[in-house]
Motif scaffolding. Structure first.
Motif, mmCIF file in Angstrom:
data_model
loop_
_atom_site.group_PDB
_atom_site.id
_atom_site.type_symbol
_atom_site.label_atom_id
_atom_site.label_comp_id
_atom_site.label_asym_id
_atom_site.label_seq_id
_atom_site.Cartn_x
_atom_site.Cartn_y
_atom_site.Cartn_z
ATOM 1 N N LEU A 11 2.687 -14.381 0.597
ATOM 2 C CA LEU A 11 2.912 -13.474 1.715
ATOM 3 C C LEU A 11 3.432 -14.218 2.938
ATOM 4 O O LEU A 11 4.452 -13.840 3.535
ATOM 5 N N TYR A 16 9.186 -8.918 6.616
ATOM 6 C CA TYR A 16 8.329 -7.853 7.149
ATOM 7 C C TYR A 16 8.534 -7.598 8.640
ATOM 8 O O TYR A 16 7.772 -6.858 9.247
ATOM 9 N N PHE A 30 2.084 -5.019 1.725
ATOM 10 C CA PHE A 30 3.171 -4.672 0.792
ATOM 11 C C PHE A 30 3.480 -3.173 0.861
ATOM 12 O O PHE A 30 4.644 -2.755 0.930
ATOM 13 N N ASN A 59 -1.882 -15.657 -3.392
ATOM 14 C CA ASN A 59 -1.317 -14.415 -2.864
ATOM 15 C C ASN A 59 -1.018 -14.560 -1.382
ATOM 16 O O ASN A 59 0.014 -14.098 -0.880
ATOM 17 N N ILE A 114 -3.452 -7.992 1.789
ATOM 18 C CA ILE A 114 -2.071 -8.368 1.475
ATOM 19 C C ILE A 114 -1.333 -7.205 0.807
ATOM 20 O O ILE A 114 -0.191 -6.880 1.166
ATOM 21 N N SER A 115 -1.986 -6.561 -0.144
ATOM 22 C CA SER A 115 -1.327 -5.455 -0.838
ATOM 23 C C SER A 115 -1.126 -4.264 0.099
ATOM 24 O O SER A 115 -0.163 -3.501 -0.073
ATOM 25 N N THR A 129 -5.909 -10.788 7.030
ATOM 26 C CA THR A 129 -5.151 -11.680 6.144
ATOM 27 C C THR A 129 -5.117 -13.108 6.661
ATOM 28 O O THR A 129 -5.474 -14.049 5.948
#
Length: 640
Positions: free
Chosen positions: A413, A420, A342, A409, A338-339, A368
């Motif tokens: 997302l 995104y 980002f 998290n 997930i990060s 993910t």
């Protein structure tokens, strides 16, 4: 730009989060799910607010479970108004505000349990990490609802931090980055310079020597000040790194602008690198930009799994070294994937290169999405690429986790996925992801574009300009997984050089968009074997099966035990649309012939070469693994 997703595949995932995850998460936060680990998170806030008696329960960062739920709720409300859910969120915000101290401090662990330990261990105690998630949740909720109470809470907290930390104050940095990107989000919202300055301090000064993390820990140990880890273990734990002074775990061996290789805990690193990329774009600083690009390149071309996962080992929950990519002992934490998404999004804001969009796509569809069961009711923390017969005790997804950072998290997302899908740079609208959506207010308030797509199982994408912005161009990502493609505009085939130019992986059309323009793009979805660089020892002599953006895997349920005995015998794969009512309904499965190596006798060692038997194998999307039974699974299989 406003984006509303209208996509059969992804709307189904979003609906699961809204109808399954958010209500379930709220029940968990309130300890109403008997089979889930106790949370205590809401009770902690009630105790800190003086609304009930009791003792703190959970991890030192337990508050963040509430903050991530609140952030996910904000995105859900942006998708679909829900007065009951909004009222619940407002009540939670009132509770958070009641728990906040008059100076802006807020952390229920320290307020209830160990007030004397506030600010004594930034290395391990996650205080600034918790502030970061509070601020992120607050920014998201305020942007959607425009309600003042949450903005008051987070600016009060941020003002406390700007008064206590930064340039001119004693050196201090968070062991777990998160506050950096949160402060930048708050700066984008408020334009208050102090928030930007503190974010710059945390990003640019981290890593200077002698290391703050070594110095703080040595002083703490010398003064016998316990950390939360010590308290959990009912003793006094001396961290190993204090002997070697290795601070790579904290992403702090050198300043970020001097780093050439990603290091340490993968989630911490990617949160920090996300903030670095955001700052580089804000400052338009080539040194910061080059550092962000250099680190992203290392992470994604030398240390990223085919599934978009990051973190090769559980030992530091993070990075090891280039090309070290074991498949059965890897970590690939859901939060790390997930990060990475980002981070990639911020990189697109720096430079319109399709590689960043491809990384988002790879991590999104595989590492993910696969962290969540198909019914949206259980979740992985780590995402391994191979499970053998003696490692199946943790193969199934747990309903929840005592350290529950990953499920919430994932919720935040998926509910903010519309952020995104595309970006705008200069006079060009870049379509990054092939997900059906309606885009409005690009460049001008009346501009509107719709995208229809049927990925990941079919490869046609249609783009309709309902109201064109004046003198603006369209760019469409050319996916590397498509061996061949065709593009028609208003019924006419488009040709490279004549109608469009390919630049940095995007088809950039020469003519400005006009109202009524209609593009039809067909990308070939071919099942094919994918090979790793031979420097990857774990994958030498092996290949993975992919189709479009999806990575596929073999499961014991379809192919029998001892999957390591199999070898691909041909690169011909039958595409099978699963039409039954089982859990894989409507998915594309892949069938092929493989050779199974079989011993001629039962001796452990023999002079006789094993024989082979031909069998039909079935591969399923990696994200759909372990939804039917618990058995062996592998992504990489030998080839001839």
């Amino acid at each position: 730009m406003q984006v509303q997703i209208e996509d059969a595949f992804w709307n189904a995932q979003i609906k699961k989060v809204q109808t399954q995850m958010l209500p379930f998460q709220w029940q968990v936060l309130n300890d109403e799910v008997a089979e889930a680990p106790k949370s205590g998170a809401i009770n902690n806030f009630k105790i800190a607010a003086g609304k009930q008696k009791g003792e703190f329960y959970g991890m030192v960062f337990q508050d963040t479970d509430v903050y991530k739920w609140l952030e996910a709720v904000a995105y859900s409300l942006a998708i679909q108004p829900d007065p009951a859910l909004e009222a619940l969120a407002d009540e939670t915000i009132d509770l958070i505000g009641a728990a906040q101290m008059s100076d802006g401090y807020l952390n229920t662990y320290f307020q209830i349990f160990k007030p004397a330990l506030k600010w004594t261990n930034l290395t391990d105690n996650h205080e600034l990490y918790c502030f970061g998630h509070l601020i992120e949740a607050g920014v998201a909720y305020y942007e959607v609802t425009k309600k003042q109470p949450i903005l008051t809470i987070i600016t009060k907290a941020a003002d406390l931090l700007t008064a206590r930390f930064g340039y001119g104050q004693p050196l201090a940095f968070p062991g777990h980055p998160e506050i950096e990107l949160a402060l930048l989000r708050l700066y984008h919202l408020t334009k208050k310079a102090a928030y930007l300055e503190l974010a710059k301090y945390f990003i640019l000064e981290r890593g200077q020597q002698p290391s703050f993390f070594v110095t703080e820990t040595k002083e703490r140990i010398a003064n016998h000040v316990p950390s939360w880890i010590d308290i959990m273990h009912d003793g006094f734990v001396v961290p190993e790194f204090t002997h070697s002074e290795d601070v790579s775990y904290y992403v702090a061996t050198k300043r970020l602008i001097d780093q050439t290789v990603v290091e340490g805990h993968a989630v911490r690193a990617c949160y920090l690198y996300t903030a670095l990329a955001d700052l580089a774009a804000l400052e338009n600083d080539p040194t910061l930009k080059n550092a962000a690009m250099r680190l992203f390149d290392n992470a994604t071309t030398k240390q990223m799994y085919l599934t978009g996962g990051l973190g090769q080992t559980w030992r530091n929950e993070g990075f090891t070294h280039d090309y070290d990519l074991p498949n059965d002992t890897n970590y690939c934490e859901t939060c790390a994937g997930i990060s990475l998404i980002f981070w990639a999004r911020k990189m697109l804001a720096l430079h319109s290169d399709s590689h960043y969009a491809e990384v988002i796509e790879r991590a999104l569809y595989n590492n993910t999405l696969g962290a969540m069961a198909l019914d949206g009711k259980s979740f992985y923390y780590s995402n391994v690429l191979e499970k053998g017969p003696h490692h199946l005790t943790d193969a199934a997804r747990p309903k929840w986790h005592a350290c529950a950072c990953c499920p919430p998290n994932l919720a935040r997302l998926l509910l903010s996925l519309n952020h995104y899908l595309a970006h705008v740079e200069n006079e060009i609208f870049y379509l990054d992801q092939f997900i059906g959506a309606n885009y409005i207010e690009m460049f001008t308030e009346d501009a509107e574009i719709t995208v229809q797509a049927n990925l990941p199982f079919e490869g046609q994408v249609e783009i309709q300009v309902k109201q064109a912005p004046e003198n603006k161009q369209l760019a469409i990502r050319l996916p590397k997984w498509s061996a061949r493609f065709s593009v028609f505009k208003n019924g006419q085939r488009q040709r490279e050089g004549l109608d469009f130019t390919i630049n940095q992986g995007y088809l950039i059309f020469h003519e400005a968009m006009q109202t009524g323009d209609h593009w039809v793009c067909t990308f070939e979805l071919t099942a094919r074997l994918t090979y790793a660089n031979p420097l990857v020892k774990a994958d030498i002599g092996k290949a993975a099966l992919t189709r479009g953006p999806l990575v596929y895997c073999l499961e014991e349920e379809d192919n029998g035990p001892h999957l390591w005995q199999l070898t691909w015998s041909a690169e011909e794969f039958e595409v099978v649309k699963e039409e039954t009512t089982n859990k894989l309904a409507d998915m594309v499965l892949l069938k092929s012939l493989a050779l199974r190596e079989v011993a001629l006798d039962q001796d452990l060692y023999t002079y006789h070469q094993p024989t082979t038997q031909t069998q039909v194998v079935t591969a399923i999307p990696f994200f759909a693994r372990y939804n039917r039974s618990v058995g062996e699974m592998q992504v990489w299989t030998r080839y001839r």
